[in-house]
Structure formats: structure tokens, C-alpha cells
Write an enzyme that holds these catalytic residues in place. Structure first.
Site, PDB file in Angstrom:
ATOM      1  N   CYS A   1       0.841  -1.213   0.000  1.00  0.00           N
ATOM      2  CA  CYS A   1       0.000   0.000   0.000  1.00  0.00           C
ATOM      3  C   CYS A   1       0.865   1.247   0.000  1.00  0.00           C
ATOM      4  CB  CYS A   1      -0.922  -0.001   1.223  1.00  0.00           C
ATOM      5  SG  CYS A   1      -1.965   1.473   1.357  1.00  0.00           S
TER       6      CYS A   1
ATOM      7  N   CYS B   1      -0.438   4.055   2.241  1.00  0.00           N
ATOM      8  CA  CYS B   1      -0.157   3.820   3.659  1.00  0.00           C
ATOM      9  C   CYS B   1       1.301   4.113   4.002  1.00  0.00           C
ATOM     10  CB  CYS B   1      -0.469   2.369   4.034  1.00  0.00           C
ATOM     11  SG  CYS B   1      -2.104   1.789   3.558  1.00  0.00           S
ATOM     12  N   ASP B   2       2.232   3.694   3.146  1.00  0.00           N
ATOM     13  CA  ASP B   2       3.646   3.645   3.530  1.00  0.00           C
ATOM     14  C   ASP B   2       4.573   4.497   2.667  1.00  0.00           C
ATOM     15  OD1 ASP B   2       2.980   1.794   5.525  1.00  0.00           O
ATOM     16  OD2 ASP B   2       3.105   0.126   4.117  1.00  0.00           O
TER      17      ASP B   2
END
Length: 348
Positions: free
Chosen positions: A136, A139-140
Site C-alpha cells: 500500500c 499507507c507507507d
């Protein structure tokens, strides 16, 4: 011999399931949460979450899940290890057969079983997932400012991941096992035209280097001019190998919704298995499915956003919709007991 009939079973213990459990428990529905084979879901693979509301300094994925579980338990939710293997949901009560061999009965069901990201089978991916290896970018990606990173995949998701990562990383290299992308033309053009996005055609990821302490430090790529180099290597055909220095690897080869147990139930899904949810009479979205009493929340019904905060939102929607359904069920006389707690049913 008797069996308990639950008012509500929540299948899944990720953010969507936990949010549903909190709302349902506060409504005195005494939900039973089935934790599945991987309690906590995809978020437990993320070491730091910086975009979840209320945590300005970030929070560990496992910590966030554990806090959610404790919150749900505080209000009366019950947790049980188990995965649904078969479901009969076309009558009252619904019958759920678990992987443990147990059978449970419920008046309503929230499906929050998530979607599992596909992995590619590279060496060390188990050890490094969540430690520089991610599924993701949203997300990261921010953790990789100034890094050189790889994106594995060739569809729209891979192009979206690459373009997002280009905001942070020094360079983004898309690794694709063929020389033609599966992505739509507009997404492919955007990625090709970006100065910081490069492509490695007919190339696959064979191994990821690093450690949980250091994170990802490099990767071994394997290439063949005719594509699918790992298959050719396994067949004994000569391939080219190269080790590159990278600070992150992102898998973008798709997700598989965990909905196989709904086969034959009447719960409508798309060709990939994602659940279709219904709109109300005014055309507004709900968490209801095509089967009365069955609701869906989180990634299992969301192939687009796949974020913890959106999953939490749909979890609350599912619980509120389930509460309304149970009230209607009680008023109609189909429920022999108040729409709270459990009652006993004579076993067949």
C-alpha cells in the site's frame, strides 16, 4: 441439546470488523466477532500508521488493532477464533459452519473478512513485509522520502502506486514480467511520461535483501527478453540477474477478497469476488447486501480505497444497518427473542 442464536456475528477482526463490533456492542447487540486465520487483518503487517485520525505521532498497526479489540470487549463484544467455511443465509436463523468444525447460528451477519494482497513469492518477502516491503503506497509511501523504490506489477494499481510514490521517492522503477502493461492507456501514459518513473520490462523480482532492523536494502531482479523470466529460470533457461540498491519494494499485483464462503448464498459480488452493497430508496449508500440480514464492511466491498479509515467508517455503517434490521425483524415477529444477546434454539 441446544445452540445459541446470536443476534449478530461479525466475520473479521480488522479495522472494519472492530469498528462494527464497537458500534454493535454499544447498542447492546452482544456481537460475536470471528477473528479468522489472521486476527487483525492487513493492518497488522504495517509497522507505522500515520494517516489514521487521532494519532498525530502515528501508531503501530498491531497497536491500533489491539486497542480496537479492547474497546469492543469493553462494551461487551465476544471474540472467537474461527473462519467461516460455509454459510446458509437464506432464512432465520442463519447457519455458519466454521473451520474449527463448530456451527453457529445468527440473525444477522457483517462480512468484514477483508481482501488479501497477492504476493509474488520472492525470497525473504515473509520476513520483510511491513519492514520496507509493502502492499500500500498510500499507507507507507511517506516513509520512503529520498529512497529508490521498486513497484512490482503492470496494471492500473501499479501505475497509481508508482505515481503516488514519485511524490516522495527519488526514483520509482516499475518491474513488469512482460513488455506490455495491463494498465489502461491513460494510466500507462501518465506513468511513462513521469520523469521519476522508470520501467524494467520482461523482469521479475526474485529476492528482497535487508532485515527487519534495517528494512529493505536491495533486491535481486531476473530478466529474459521473452518475458516471464522466473518461469524460464525454473525450466533451466539462462536468464540475467542483477542486484539493485533500493530502500523499498511495493507489491501491486492485485488483491483477492476473502468471500469464497459466500458462494451460492445469493450475496452479489463482482467477477473478482468483491461484495456489492445496496443503496437506500433515496440512492444513498448502505452496508446492506442483496441478502436480508447480511452486511458488508471494509476492503471486502472496497476495491478502490482500501484505507483503514474508510474501513472503520463502513464498519460503523454496517453495525447501524444491522441494528435497524434486527429491530425490524423483532417488530415483524420473525425473531422469537428481543434483538439483544443470544437465545437458545433446539438443535436439529
Amino acid at each position: 441439546m441446544t445452540e445459541d442464536i446470536h443476534d449478530l456475528v461479525v466475520a473479521g477482526s480488522g479495522v472494519a470488523g472492530l469498528s462494527a463490533a464497537v458500534y454493535a456492542a454499544r447498542a447492546d447487540l452482544d456481537p460475536l466477532v470471528l477473528e479468522g486465520d489472521e486476527p487483525g487483518g492487513q493492518l497488522t503487517l504495517t509497522t507505522d500508521v500515520e494517516n489514521y485520525l487521532g494519532f498525530p505521532d502515528g501508531v503501530g498497526g498491531m497497536d491500533l488493532v489491539q486497542r480496537g479489540k479492547e474497546q469492543a470487549e469493553q462494551f461487551g463484544a465476544e471474540f472467537q477464533h474461527g473462519r467461516i467455511e460455509d454459510a446458509v443465509v437464506d432464512g432465520q436463523p442463519m447457519e455458519l459452519s466454521l473451520s474449527s468444525g463448530d456451527t453457529i447460528y445468527t440473525r444477522s451477519l457483517i462480512v468484514a473478512t477483508g481482501a488479501s494482497a497477492r504476493w509474488v513469492g520472492a525470497e525473504n518477502e515473509d520476513e520483510l513485509m511491513g519492514h520496507g516491503l509493502s502492499t500500500c503506497a498510500t499507507c507507507d509511501g511517506a516513509f520512503h522520502r529520498g529512497d529508490d523504490v521498486l513497484v512490482v506489477g503492470g496494471g492500473d494499481s501499479a501505475m497509481e502506486e508508482a505515481l503516488f510514490l514519485a511524490k516522495f521517492a527519488d526514483s520509482v522503477t516499475v518491474v513488469h514480467r512482460r513488455e506490455e502493461l495491463r494498465a489502461s492507456e491513460i494510466m500507462a501514459d501518465r506513468a511513462r511520461e513521469h520523469d521519476d518513473v522508470q520501467f524494467r520490462w520482461n523482469t521479475e523480482l526474485e529476492a528482497i535483501h535487508g532485515s527487519q532492523a534495517e528494512g529493505v536494502t536491495g533486491a535481486t531482479l531476473v530478466a529474459h527478453p521473452e518475458g516471464y523470466p522466473r518461469e524460464k529460470a525454473e525450466a533451466g533457461i539462462d536468464v540475467e540477474r542483477e542486484t539493485v540498491d533500493v530502500g523499498g519494494v511495493f507489491y501491486a499485483v492485485g488483491h483477492t477478497p476473502n468471500t469464497r464462503f459466500l458462494n451460492g448464498t445469493g450475496v452479489e459480488r463482482d467477477e473478482s469476488g468483491y461484495i456489492f452493497t445496496q443503496t437506500d430508496d433515496a440512492g444513498r449508500p448502505t452496508a446492506r447486501t442483496a441478502v436480508d440480514g447480511v452486511f458488508a464492511a471494509g476492503d471486502v466491498a472496497d476495491p478502490r480505497y482500501r484505507q483503514a479509515v474508510t474501513s472503520a467508517g463502513t464498519g460503523s455503517m454496517a453495525a447501524l444497518d444491522a441494528e435497524e434490521f434486527l429491530e425490524t425483524l423483532q417488530e415483524s415477529g420473525e425473531s422469537a427473542a428481543p434483538a439483544t444477546g443470544t437465545q437458545e434454539q433446539s438443535a436439529p
